[in-house]
Design a protein around this motif. Structure first.
Motif, PDB file in Angstrom:
ATOM      1  N   SER A 310       0.830  -1.214   0.000  1.00 22.23           N
ATOM      2  CA  SER A 310       0.000   0.000   0.000  1.00 22.23           C
ATOM      3  C   SER A 310       0.857   1.254   0.000  1.00 22.23           C
ATOM      4  CB  SER A 310      -0.932  -0.003   1.214  1.00 22.23           C
ATOM      5  OG  SER A 310      -0.186  -0.046   2.420  1.00 22.23           O
ATOM      6  N   ASN A 364       3.177 -10.005  -4.597  1.00 20.24           N
ATOM      7  CA  ASN A 364       1.892 -10.607  -4.922  1.00 20.24           C
ATOM      8  C   ASN A 364       1.369 -10.245  -6.305  1.00 20.24           C
ATOM      9  OD1 ASN A 364       1.879 -11.777  -2.399  1.00 20.24           O
ATOM     10  ND2 ASN A 364       0.578 -10.225  -1.468  1.00 20.24           N
ATOM     11  N   ASN A 634     -15.035 -10.150  -6.161  1.00 16.31           N
ATOM     12  CA  ASN A 634     -14.852  -9.665  -4.790  1.00 16.31           C
ATOM     13  C   ASN A 634     -15.524  -8.302  -4.608  1.00 16.31           C
ATOM     14  OD1 ASN A 634     -14.011  -9.510  -2.159  1.00 16.31           O
ATOM     15  ND2 ASN A 634     -11.825  -9.534  -2.612  1.00 16.31           N
ATOM     16  N   THR A 649      -7.518  -1.313  -2.092  1.00 12.68           N
ATOM     17  CA  THR A 649      -7.350  -2.266  -0.993  1.00 12.68           C
ATOM     18  C   THR A 649      -7.882  -3.639  -1.368  1.00 12.68           C
ATOM     19  OG1 THR A 649      -7.521  -0.495   0.645  1.00 12.68           O
ATOM     20  CG2 THR A 649      -7.904  -2.727   1.424  1.00 12.68           C
ATOM     21  N   LEU A 650      -9.040  -3.697  -2.017  1.00 11.94           N
ATOM     22  CA  LEU A 650      -9.600  -4.988  -2.426  1.00 11.94           C
ATOM     23  C   LEU A 650      -8.697  -5.693  -3.437  1.00 11.94           C
ATOM     24  CD1 LEU A 650     -13.497  -4.746  -2.781  1.00 11.94           C
ATOM     25  CD2 LEU A 650     -12.147  -6.065  -1.155  1.00 11.94           C
ATOM     26  N   ARG A 652      -5.397  -5.443  -3.652  1.00  2.57           N
ATOM     27  CA  ARG A 652      -4.252  -5.992  -2.928  1.00  2.57           C
ATOM     28  C   ARG A 652      -4.668  -7.181  -2.064  1.00  2.57           C
ATOM     29  NH1 ARG A 652      -3.283  -0.489  -2.119  1.00  2.57           N
ATOM     30  NH2 ARG A 652      -4.089  -0.642   0.016  1.00  2.57           N
ATOM     31  N   GLN A 653      -5.829  -7.100  -1.428  1.00  9.73           N
ATOM     32  CA  GLN A 653      -6.294  -8.205  -0.589  1.00  9.73           C
ATOM     33  C   GLN A 653      -6.540  -9.462  -1.411  1.00  9.73           C
ATOM     34  OE1 GLN A 653      -9.743  -6.593   1.409  1.00  9.73           O
ATOM     35  NE2 GLN A 653      -8.541  -5.731   3.089  1.00  9.73           N
ATOM     36  N   THR A 654      -7.107  -9.298  -2.600  1.00 13.09           N
ATOM     37  CA  THR A 654      -7.352 -10.466  -3.452  1.00 13.09           C
ATOM     38  C   THR A 654      -6.036 -11.087  -3.891  1.00 13.09           C
ATOM     39  OG1 THR A 654      -9.386  -9.410  -4.262  1.00 13.09           O
ATOM     40  CG2 THR A 654      -8.570 -11.305  -5.492  1.00 13.09           C
ATOM     41  N   GLU A 656      -3.244 -10.986  -2.292  1.00 15.39           N
ATOM     42  CA  GLU A 656      -2.641 -11.642  -1.126  1.00 15.39           C
ATOM     43  C   GLU A 656      -3.335 -12.967  -0.837  1.00 15.39           C
ATOM     44  OE1 GLU A 656      -1.413 -10.703   3.526  1.00 15.39           O
ATOM     45  OE2 GLU A 656      -2.668  -9.296   2.409  1.00 15.39           O
ATOM     46  N   LEU A 657      -4.658 -13.017  -0.945  1.00 14.08           N
ATOM     47  CA  LEU A 657      -5.377 -14.265  -0.720  1.00 14.08           C
ATOM     48  C   LEU A 657      -4.954 -15.333  -1.723  1.00 14.08           C
ATOM     49  CD1 LEU A 657      -8.966 -12.968   0.107  1.00 14.08           C
ATOM     50  CD2 LEU A 657      -7.556 -14.423   1.579  1.00 14.08           C
TER      51      LEU A 657
END
Length: 778
Positions: A310, A364, A634, A649-650, A652-654, A656-657
């Protein structure tokens, strides 16, 4: 002449290229100097036997090459940018072409470095080579190399090496093993898995030729203590830099936030260099980093270190606002922006940044985007690149200048001196620059630099297993109470769990750890104490060493508890099995299986309330869904349930998941789950339920479940390109030849398929007959 005496011939060539040294130096030398220079050039050149070509090298490279042939185990250490990777790849190729070696493995610590090394080997080998390079752990590739006369170089992480050994049923039968960034054998958890991988290969083939490569370590010889008795070993150590690296301190002038004093560190003292003027006053810590980088790195070739993805995106955005907008965007940058929008999301922050010559880079990101960012940075088209700790993990990316403020590695951990200098070693590309600059912002701020700017340091190699064992009786005491700890309560951050699992497997395999290589490095009383604790645990375990060896990092005690849960299950045994991802009940079954893993094996998918999310990611990944589609779904989920979110943010979160859940935890623990379940099914006479399909670990590692998608990746396509092409293909059972034929028949239609230009280029390079020429062109 001084550079020549240092064997730094590339710096001499650079001086000639830049007009700093007149051409034809030899004609201006006296006879004795000319003879000396010629003799030195002859002594500092190596013969590549397979090609008959002479390669000029520096002192470290010459010592590596001359000793590698006569020693079975070799450990080499030299500073970053000393030409280690280039030489090791040349040596690897020469070994494969000129010796009887048929299978080699190059171990890299991260997928990012795996992609880079695989690509570099492909270019060095060329299109007509009889040596295949692959990062896919597939049995048919291994068998073809062992029986068909072909040769194979496999580029793996340590986890992927274990995966291949499981697929083929043996430890791999490797003839040559190269361990890059070998000092990471001391890393928490993954260091033990690396040690286990090396030992597994060595057990299977005691005659394996093994080379460790590490950056500027104190004790490279430490890695040789596990060599079989009587095998010739040698450590090659160098601390001679090939490029001058200047540590420059940037401090704001009192009362003038736009003016920053620059000074160079020399022998512990600072030497004033001048004043840097910023375009605008930096309010906030990220702006201080971004604005100093934008002003100091205006020439381009500038890396900026950020502590989190981020932060990398934010700092890159700030820098882009301080760089002049180009009159016309370079076509290569436009293609990368298009790939980012179509391959990730239309609002992915990378797209508008690269159009201005700025980018960010973290682990990622999809490999195709990441490698294209690296390529365009090397070419100078991307002038500023904001990176995270992926650079410390071994990605070979050099620059003119590195700018950093308060560098951390991990969450809140100040960067150790050896990591700082590993990162600093990227400053100054050998053969392209005489020097590199490391600019440290706010060096007197103890919040940013708790111990000050690190002095030059070399990394002390220490295995994670040795470090934990040396804590006295603490490990044995943990093992004594380990059987009483419920699986759901195991602390994954506990160093004792990873090392204890490793030792328990060794005990099951040998009946004692007293005969293992590590025993000779520790006090016999400590080993005896550990043996007693392990014996108590081993008495509770029936699964046997074969299954335990297949799952490094997973406790054999957890595997046993999982077996007992299967035995106690009173329902239809078929309900214990996962369903194929195209089945309607696949998602629900993964939810149940992940809950069972958390309860009996290890709390991998926590908290329990998020198991449905983990299961959903795994199902979508296995279905071959693109990252862009996963991100879109998502976002739709959050919109449908009126949950607050922001797109960056979504995204990056996806990502990372996908990396953490789908590509790391799921392969590790679902593979263990199925191994134990298959053991149970054989015991109760239900082998009819055991499917002989693509290994679940391989499916998850690469995000494939169909033969066609796997074939496309076997042909060398990145997953992003393979998925983009697979979406246009109707059949799911195509072989490699079928896939290649499909592309040949539709080559003229590729441009009209709404596929990004970079993906089309990769498809043509990998699947069409003139792939080699196209790859060289691009």
């Amino acid at each position: 002449m001084l550079l020549g005496k240092l064997s730094n011939f590339r710096a001499v060539a650079l001086a000639e290229d830049r007009g700093l040294l007149a051409a034809d130096l030899d004609s201006r030398l006296g006879m004795s100097l000319r003879i000396e220079a010629q003799r030195r050039q002859m002594n500092r050149a190596i013969l590549i036997e397979s090609s008959g070509r002479w390669l000029p090298v520096n002192d470290f490279q010459e010592r590596f090459w001359s000793n590698a042939g006569d020693h079975q185990w070799l450990s080499a250490s030299a500073p970053t940018a000393s030409g280690k990777t280039f030489l090791v790849l040349q040596w690897l190729i020469d070994q494969m072409r000129s010796t009887d070696a048929t299978i080699a493995v190059y171990l890299a610590p991260t997928r990012a470095l795996v992609s880079e090394i695989e690509g570099a080997l492909g270019v060095l080998l060329g299109p007509d080579s009889k040596v295949e390079v692959s990062s896919l752990p597939l049995r048919e590739k291994f068998d073809a190399a062992r029986t068909g006369g072909s040769k194979l170089i496999l580029v793996f992480t340590q986890e992927r090496l274990h995966l291949m050994a499981n697929v083929i049923g043996v430890a791999a039968g490797v003839d040559l093993l190269i361990v890059d960034e070998a000092h990471k054998i001391g890393d928490h958890q993954r260091g033990v898995i690396l040690q286990d991988a090396i030992e597994r290969v060595s057990r299977d083939n005691p005659s394996v030729k093994l080379a460790f490569v590490s950056p500027a370590t104190q004790n490279p010889e430490e890695l040789l203590t596990d060599a079989p008795e009587g095998k010739p070993v040698i450590a090659i150590d160098s601390d001679a830099p090939t490029v001058l690296q200047n540590v420059i301190l940037a401090e704001q002038r009192p009362r003038t936030p736009k003016l920053w004093n620059l000074s160079a560190l020399r022998d512990g003292a600072s030497v004033p260099l001048g004043v840097l003027q910023l375009d605008t006053s930096p309010s906030g810590l990220r702006k201080r980093l971004a604005f100093v980088a934008a002003a100091a790195g205006a020439r381009g070739g500038t890396l900026v270190y950020a502590n989190r993805p981020s932060e990398a995106e934010t700092v890159a955005g700030l820098i882009s606002q301080l760089t002049p907008k180009p009159v016309a965007t370079d076509p290569a940058l436009s293609e990368l922006a298009d790939l980012a929008r179509k391959g990730v999301h239309p609002k992915y922050a990378l797209a508008p940044l690269v159009e201005r010559g700025v980018a960010f880079h973290y682990g990622n990101m999809p490999s195709l985007i990441r490698s294209e960012v690296e390529r365009l940075f090397r070419s100078g088209k991307i002038r500023f690149l904001v990176c995270t700790s992926t650079l410390i993990e071994g990605v070979n990316l050099s620059c003119r200048t590195i700018v950093m403020r308060g560098p951390r590695k991990g969450k809140g951990n100040p960067m150790e001196p050896h990591d700082f200098w590993n990162l600093a070693g990227r400053a100054g590309r050998w053969g392209d620059e005489f020097q590199g600059n490391i600019i440290c912002v706010d060096p007197k701020d103890r919040t940013a630099w708790p111990r000050g700017v690190p002095g030059r340091a070399r990394y002390p190699i220490k295995r994670e297993s040795d470090a934990v064992i040396e804590r006295g009786d603490s490990l044995a005491e943990y093992l004594d109470r380990r059987a009483e700890i419920d699986a759901a309560d195991v602390d994954g951050a506990n160093d004792f769990e990873a090392v204890g699992s490793y030792l328990l497997t060794a005990y099951l395999r040998q009946g004692s750890i007293s005969q293992t290589q590590l025993a000779k490095r520790h006090d016999p009383a400590t080993i005896a104490r550990l043996d007693a604790s392990l014996a108590t645990l081993a008495d509770k375990i029936e699964i046997g060493p074969d299954i335990a060896v297949r799952h490094p990092g997973v406790s054999a005690l957890g595997l046993q508890r999982l077996l007992e849960a299967f035995r106690a299950y009173e329902g239809d045994v078929e309900n214990l099995l996962p369903a194929t991802v195209d089945s309607d009940d696949s998602y629900d079954r993964f939810i149940t299986i992940m809950g069972r893993i958390n309860l009996h094996l290890y709390p991998a998918f926590t908290p329990d309330a998020l198991i449905p999310l983990h299961a959903l990611i795994v199902v979508r990944w296995l279905k071959g869904m693109s990252l862009a589609a996963m991100i879109r779904k998502n976002i739709e989920y959050h919109q449908k349930n009126a949950r607050p979110f922001n797109i960056p943010t979504l995204i990056r979160q996806t990502m990372e998941l996908v990396e953490v859940t789908a590509r790391f935890k799921a392969p590790k623990y679902l593979s263990a789950y199925l191994d134990v379940l298959h053991l149970h099914l054989r015991a109760i006479g239900r082998i009819d339920l055991i499917e002989d399909d693509i290994d679940i670990g391989t499916q998850l590692e690469f995000g494939v479940s169909s033969r066609t998608l796997l074939s496309l990746m076997e042909l060398g396509l990145s997953r992003m390109s393979a998925v983009a092409l697979y979406e246009k293909i109707a059949r799911d059972d195509l072989s490699k030849d079928d896939c290649r034929q499909w592309v040949v028949e539709r080559e003229a239609q590729l441009v009209g398929m709404d596929i990004p230009a970079i993906i089309i280029r990769e498809i043509r390079a990998k699947l069409l007959p003139d792939a080699g020429a196209q790859l060289a062109t691009f």
